[in-house]
Design a protein around this motif. Structure first.
Motif, mmCIF file in Angstrom:
data_model
loop_
_atom_site.group_PDB
_atom_site.id
_atom_site.type_symbol
_atom_site.label_atom_id
_atom_site.label_comp_id
_atom_site.label_asym_id
_atom_site.label_seq_id
_atom_site.Cartn_x
_atom_site.Cartn_y
_atom_site.Cartn_z
ATOM 1 N N ALA A 33 0.800 -1.226 0.000
ATOM 2 C CA ALA A 33 0.000 0.000 0.000
ATOM 3 C C ALA A 33 0.830 1.272 0.000
ATOM 4 C CB ALA A 33 -0.939 -0.007 1.212
ATOM 5 N N PHE A 34 1.993 1.260 0.636
ATOM 6 C CA PHE A 34 2.768 2.489 0.793
ATOM 7 C C PHE A 34 3.779 2.701 -0.350
ATOM 8 C CE2 PHE A 34 1.196 1.281 4.916
ATOM 9 C CZ PHE A 34 0.679 2.476 5.396
ATOM 10 N N LEU A 35 3.794 1.788 -1.318
ATOM 11 C CA LEU A 35 4.648 1.948 -2.487
ATOM 12 C C LEU A 35 3.862 1.979 -3.794
ATOM 13 C CD1 LEU A 35 7.617 -0.502 -1.692
ATOM 14 C CD2 LEU A 35 7.624 1.994 -1.544
ATOM 15 N N SER A 36 2.687 1.390 -3.776
ATOM 16 C CA SER A 36 1.946 1.147 -5.009
ATOM 17 C C SER A 36 1.689 2.403 -5.832
ATOM 18 C CB SER A 36 0.610 0.458 -4.686
ATOM 19 O OG SER A 36 -0.104 0.166 -5.857
ATOM 20 N N LEU A 37 1.404 3.520 -5.165
ATOM 21 C CA LEU A 37 1.088 4.751 -5.891
ATOM 22 C C LEU A 37 2.294 5.302 -6.644
ATOM 23 C CD1 LEU A 37 -1.178 6.653 -3.341
ATOM 24 C CD2 LEU A 37 -1.883 5.431 -5.391
ATOM 25 N N LEU A 38 3.496 4.955 -6.205
ATOM 26 C CA LEU A 38 4.705 5.484 -6.816
ATOM 27 C C LEU A 38 5.431 4.475 -7.701
ATOM 28 C CD1 LEU A 38 6.224 7.340 -3.723
ATOM 29 C CD2 LEU A 38 4.939 8.348 -5.613
ATOM 30 N N PHE A 39 5.114 3.206 -7.551
ATOM 31 C CA PHE A 39 5.889 2.159 -8.202
ATOM 32 C C PHE A 39 5.208 1.702 -9.487
ATOM 33 C CE2 PHE A 39 7.926 -1.975 -8.700
ATOM 34 C CZ PHE A 39 9.231 -1.669 -8.361
ATOM 35 N N PRO A 40 5.930 1.702 -10.626
ATOM 36 C CA PRO A 40 5.315 1.334 -11.918
ATOM 37 C C PRO A 40 5.266 -0.171 -12.125
ATOM 38 C CG PRO A 40 7.606 1.942 -12.264
ATOM 39 C CD PRO A 40 7.337 2.119 -10.784
ATOM 40 N N GLY A 41 4.678 -0.887 -11.167
ATOM 41 C CA GLY A 41 4.711 -2.340 -11.213
ATOM 42 C C GLY A 41 3.967 -2.941 -12.387
ATOM 43 N N THR A 42 2.767 -2.431 -12.669
ATOM 44 C CA THR A 42 1.986 -2.973 -13.783
ATOM 45 C C THR A 42 2.730 -2.785 -15.102
ATOM 46 O OG1 THR A 42 -0.106 -2.550 -12.635
ATOM 47 C CG2 THR A 42 -0.205 -2.802 -15.021
ATOM 48 N N THR A 43 3.286 -1.600 -15.293
ATOM 49 C CA THR A 43 4.058 -1.320 -16.502
ATOM 50 C C THR A 43 5.236 -2.275 -16.627
ATOM 51 O OG1 THR A 43 3.470 1.018 -16.376
ATOM 52 C CG2 THR A 43 5.359 0.455 -17.741
ATOM 53 N N LEU A 44 5.940 -2.492 -15.525
ATOM 54 C CA LEU A 44 7.103 -3.375 -15.543
ATOM 55 C C LEU A 44 6.719 -4.816 -15.859
ATOM 56 C CD1 LEU A 44 9.281 -2.112 -12.567
ATOM 57 C CD2 LEU A 44 10.088 -2.536 -14.894
ATOM 58 N N LEU A 45 5.608 -5.277 -15.282
ATOM 59 C CA LEU A 45 5.198 -6.658 -15.523
ATOM 60 C C LEU A 45 4.832 -6.875 -16.988
ATOM 61 C CD1 LEU A 45 3.093 -7.330 -12.310
ATOM 62 C CD2 LEU A 45 5.199 -8.489 -12.960
ATOM 63 N N ILE A 46 4.084 -5.948 -17.564
ATOM 64 C CA ILE A 46 3.705 -6.091 -18.968
ATOM 65 C C ILE A 46 4.931 -5.980 -19.868
ATOM 66 C CG2 ILE A 46 2.358 -5.075 -20.853
ATOM 67 C CD1 ILE A 46 0.242 -4.314 -18.802
ATOM 68 N N ALA A 47 5.799 -5.005 -19.572
ATOM 69 C CA ALA A 47 7.011 -4.847 -20.370
ATOM 70 C C ALA A 47 7.923 -6.068 -20.235
ATOM 71 C CB ALA A 47 7.745 -3.581 -19.950
ATOM 72 N N ALA A 48 7.993 -6.635 -19.033
ATOM 73 C CA ALA A 48 8.797 -7.854 -18.841
ATOM 74 C C ALA A 48 8.236 -8.999 -19.678
ATOM 75 C CB ALA A 48 8.825 -8.237 -17.364
ATOM 76 N N GLY A 49 6.902 -9.021 -19.818
ATOM 77 C CA GLY A 49 6.290 -10.043 -20.667
ATOM 78 C C GLY A 49 6.736 -9.947 -22.108
ATOM 79 N N THR A 50 6.930 -8.718 -22.608
ATOM 80 C CA THR A 50 7.416 -8.566 -23.983
ATOM 81 C C THR A 50 8.846 -9.096 -24.115
ATOM 82 O OG1 THR A 50 8.335 -6.320 -23.680
ATOM 83 C CG2 THR A 50 6.006 -6.487 -24.237
ATOM 84 N N LEU A 51 9.623 -8.970 -23.053
ATOM 85 C CA LEU A 51 10.993 -9.494 -23.073
ATOM 86 C C LEU A 51 11.009 -11.026 -22.995
ATOM 87 C CD1 LEU A 51 12.801 -6.952 -20.711
ATOM 88 C CD2 LEU A 51 12.715 -6.947 -23.203
#
Length: 206
Positions: A33-51
């Protein structure tokens, strides 16, 4: 935030042996909860999928690290909610966004225990629901079942979306441009999400 995403992806590309640790941090950051607003996790997961599609990243460590991070992130949020109760409202980011926690509690009251599973898939409330579950004293066993089940679906789903995008991108525009297009699209979605949240907050005050 895009610079951070590019930096992390570059690190993962160059240090494949650290993929599980990097994706663990990604899943945790997106779910806590205290990192989610600042952390681009969804973007990273999708981008990692392309890799993964290009063979740059191994499937099993990436998926395993993402799932474990997501489970631990929600678990930490649940424990904090259970331990500190309504005192959380005085802490950032809830002190700056006073509607976040009440909205999560309202969602939990409406949907009960299944909100932990459902909430995982809704960005604005994803990391708040475990806090609300802890605050509302959801039984630990039921929380763990919903937490683990949702992580087992959520993290692989985002990675496989990226994998599918990578395959389509390779065919249409070439692998060199695929990640750029993914970043561009996700950035636009992020801007739209922020604008939507700001509009809702403004309406709630009137």
């Amino acid at each position: 935030m895009e610079d951070l995403t590019q930096l992390l992806l570059g690190f993962i590309r160059e240090h494949e042996s650290w993929a599980i640790a990097a994706m663990f941090i990604t899943g945790f950051g997106e779910s806590f909860a205290f990192l989610s607003l600042l952390f681009p996790g969804t973007t990273l997961l999708i981008a990692a999928g392309t890799l993964m599609k290009g063979g740059t990243l191994p499937y099993l460590p990436v998926i395993l690290g993402s799932v474990l991070g997501a489970v631990l992130g929600d678990s930490a949020s649940y424990w904090i909610g259970r331990r500190f109760d309504d005192r959380i409202a005085r802490l950032w980011p809830f002190s700056r966004n006073p509607q976040l926690l009440p909205n999560g509690i309202q969602f939990f009251e409406r949907h009960g225990g299944k909100s932990v599973f459902i909430g995982r898939f809704f960005g604005p409330i994803r990391a708040v629901i475990p806090l609300a579950a802890g605050t509302m004293r959801m039984p630990r066993g039921r929380f763990w079942v919903a937490n683990i089940a949702s992580a087992l679906v959520w993290a692989p789903m985002l990675l496989l979306v990226g994998d599918a995008v990578g395959e389509a991108g390779d065919r249409l525009i070439g692998s060199a441009n695929t990640v750029v297009v993914v970043f561009g699209g996700l950035t636009l979605i992020g801007i739209a999400g922020v604008a939507w949240a700001a509009l809702r907050a403004a309406r709630s005050k009137t």
